[in-house]
Design an enzyme around this catalytic site. Structure first.
Site, short mmCIF file in Angstrom:
data_model
loop_
_atom_site.label_atom_id
_atom_site.label_comp_id
_atom_site.label_asym_id
_atom_site.label_seq_id
_atom_site.Cartn_x
_atom_site.Cartn_y
_atom_site.Cartn_z
N THR A 374 0.89 -1.13 0.00
CA THR A 374 0.00 0.00 0.00
C THR A 374 0.94 1.19 0.00
O THR A 374 2.10 1.03 0.32
CB THR A 374 -0.85 -0.14 1.29
OG1 THR A 374 -1.57 -1.34 1.19
CG2 THR A 374 -1.77 1.01 1.54
N THR A 392 -3.61 1.32 -2.90
CA THR A 392 -3.03 -0.01 -2.71
C THR A 392 -3.34 -0.96 -3.84
O THR A 392 -4.36 -0.84 -4.51
CB THR A 392 -3.56 -0.61 -1.38
OG1 THR A 392 -2.90 -1.85 -1.14
CG2 THR A 392 -5.05 -0.85 -1.41
N SER A 444 -10.97 -2.88 4.64
CA SER A 444 -9.59 -2.37 4.61
C SER A 444 -9.16 -1.96 6.01
O SER A 444 -9.99 -1.78 6.91
CB SER A 444 -9.56 -1.16 3.68
OG SER A 444 -8.33 -0.49 3.75
N GLY A 468 1.06 -1.17 5.26
CA GLY A 468 1.37 -2.19 6.27
C GLY A 468 0.17 -3.03 6.71
O GLY A 468 0.18 -3.60 7.79
N1 GLY Z 1 -4.98 -4.05 1.40
C1 GLY Z 1 -4.68 -3.50 2.65
C2 GLY Z 1 -5.83 -2.78 3.25
O1 GLY Z 1 -6.66 -2.27 2.51
O2 GLY Z 1 -5.96 -2.72 4.45
#
Ligand code: GLY
Length: 570
Positions: A374, A392, A444, A468
């Site tokens: 991300t 991301t 997310s 992260g």
């Molecule tokens: N793909 C990581 C998030 O959206 O938390």
């Protein structure tokens, strides 16, 4: 407050000096992308123009996370635009959605268990990209420059070429095996069977030509026509289910941000389909209630307090999902009565067992009772307009499939619960609200945040967020606490080693140097399982001080983020 410098914590590597200026600030994962944002500010663009230019530049120079083939969230604050009934704080949701042909059990293997290869590698793992229309809409609503001017730096980088950064090289090496499955990917990012080395200049003429059409036509250049056809064709070639209809019908959504207060600051962040701001609002409330300002950074008391707050906040994440399927809302989970009840079981000396943390439920309330890839873009312009964008592909390079002339396709579908109660890539255990449903958004943890505080001397503004996975909200909170509570410098706040807890697995994770051996022993004595983790989130942050000066800082982890300012004054 701790006597920083005397008993303050170690820093993560050598701290860089702060970058300060007087006309705006930008921070992102990649130097060339930050420079694109500064160029836009210098040519009269506002914070939105700069943030969008950085996002597009990252789609070229930071392919492991920058994207057209992913999605994200933007939280913005334009102080001058508040009018009766119209908030000056806004949230744009351009998160991917599950394709129309997606279904609940699509990531289960023959044994009925999650098949990680299906939800992680290749185009079957891809949600419908939200970035093409999302970035355009963000600019349409709030940009000051013409759209082609904002796309221009990305076109130039793709056409003239750019040197592969150390970070991208390291990521290519880390994910070499999965990238090597797709000849379309290796043709661009490998020399023979080896990932390109740092400093190798890459030119992306097909992507440059797509970006030119995007500059002329807006998202129609990507979501219909030749580019859309090639996305669908290559997806089908490798077993994906994206359709032309999926691509064409995607629309970003303006929503109300979550607004909350902590340690004298006002904050705004991304609501569902992100859990980020809900986790931050509820955890910071509990940390405040637990007396965090009277604890020392990196001490057993502070780590215990933060871990106990996160344990409780992340337990309720189990209930969350797309705004239309969620089992609880931000206002349910941040309601003071619930948080007071929740915090009632906190014990200063003993870790709570995560298995005993009960979830929020309407019934009981009525009865009275993240590899994580991300990328974060933080910008403040000369007028104090603040934009925080987190975007991301999910994993490094998403599903590892490069669509020529477009970029990597995300693997965001892994953020759904492939099966209820089964941990995902980030170890997150998720519930019914987040099972795969066509047209719905995967939950997310991204936490783009804008914070501000009035002082006698004027207003202070912070823009932060990071990468992260599940560590994004805990990393973002620790930087905020270092700034808001400990009065740390911006770079020092990013450098400070971090800890993490997310309810399940029931453990306190810590970066090397985050805890002394004595502190670790004390946490174990209190009943915590303690485990080392090389890196906990990478946060990019900028700040405007009450005196009108600006600071930018990049997280030193994983090769270092890059902060830059306009009009340096030293
Ligand atoms: N793909 C990581 C998030 O959206 O938390």
């Amino acid at each position: 407050m701790a006597l920083l410098g005397l008993v303050g914590p170690a820093t993560f590597g050598a701290s860089r000096p702060p970058v300060t200026g007087s006309g705006g600030a930008v921070s992102s994962d990649e130097r060339l992308a930050t420079e694109a944002g500064l160029e836009i500010l210098r040519s009269g663009g506002n914070a939105t123009d700069a943030a969008v230019a950085v996002a597009l530049a990252l789609a070229v120079v930071g392919p492991e996370a920058g994207n057209l083939g992913g999605g994200g969230f933007a939280v913005t604050r334009y102080p001058g635009t508040a009018r009766e009934g119209i908030s000056n704080v806004r949230f744009l949701d351009f998160r991917e959605v599950a394709p129309a042909a997606a279904h609940r059990d699509m990531y289960l293997g023959a044994d009925g268990k999650p098949d990680r290869d299906k939800s992680w590698n290749g185009p079957l793992a891809a949600g419908v990209p939200g970035s093409p229309t999302g970035l355009y809409e963000l600019h349409r609503a709030q940009g000051a420059l013409e759209w082609p001017q904002v796309v221009a730096p990305a076109i130039r980088l793709a056409e003239d070429g750019f040197p592969i950064s150390r970070r991208t090289h390291d990521s290519l090496v880390e994910d070499q095996a999965r990238l090597a499955r797709f000849p379309e990917t290796t043709a661009v990012w490998f020399d023979g069977d080896r990932p390109k080395t740092p400093g190798t200049v890459v030119k992306l003429p097909r992507l440059a030509s797509t970006l030119r059409r995007y500059a002329e036509l807006g998202p129609r250049a990507l979501v219909i026509g030749e580019v859309a056809k090639s996305i669908v064709e290559i997806s089908e070639k490798y077993g994906g289910i994206l359709s032309l209809q999926d691509l064409e019908s995607y629309l970003p959504t303006w929503r109300e941000p979550v607004r909350y207060k902590a340690f004298g600051w006002q904050l705004a962040g991304a609501d569902l389909p992100s859990s980020g701001a809900i986790l931050m609002a509820s955890s910071l409330w509990m940390m405040d209630r637990g007396g965090l300002p009277s604890t020392e950074p990196s001490s057993a008391d502070r780590t215990h307090l933060m871990a106990e707050a996160w344990r409780r906040a992340f337990a309720d994440r189990f209930l969350l999902g797309d705004p239309t399927t969620t089992g609880a809302t931000a206002s349910d989970l941040t309601e003071p009565a619930w948080l007071t009840d929740r915090w009632g079981s906190f014990d200063r000396q003993t870790a709570t067992d995560s298995a005993t943390v009960r979830l929020w439920s309407r019934v009981t309330r009525d009865a009275g009772a993240e590899s994580a890839d991300t990328t974060q873009i933080s910008v403040i312009d000369k007028d104090g307009n603040a934009v925080s964008v987190t975007t991301t592909l999910n994993g490094l390079f998403g599903g590892a499939l490069w669509v020529p002339g477009f970029g990597f396709l995300n693997n965001e579908m892994d953020d759904f619960a492939a099966a209820v109660q089964e941990p995902n890539e980030y170890g997150l255990v998720q519930g019914e609200a987040n099972v795969v449903r066509p047209g719905k958004k995967m939950l997310s943890s991204m936490s783009p945040t804008v914070a501000w505080k009035s002082t006698d001397a004027g207003e202070e503004i912070l823009v932060l967020g990071g990468r992260g996975g599940s560590r994004i909200p805990t990393g973002t909170m620790q930087v905020f606490v270092a700034l808001a509570v400990d009065d740390a410098g911006l770079q020092q706040a990013l450098d400070r080693p971090r800890v993490h807890h997310q309810w399940l697995p029931d453990a306190v994770y810590y970066e090397p140097d985050a805890l002394s051996p004595e502190t670790r022993a004390e946490l174990e004595r209190r009943g915590h399982r303690v485990d080392i983790k090389e890196s906990i989130a990478q946060i990019q942050a900028v700040r405007m001080r009450a005196d009108g000066s600006y600071e930018a800082a990049g997280d030193p982890r994983k090769g270092g983020g890059h902060g830059g300012v306009v009009d340096p004054i030293r």
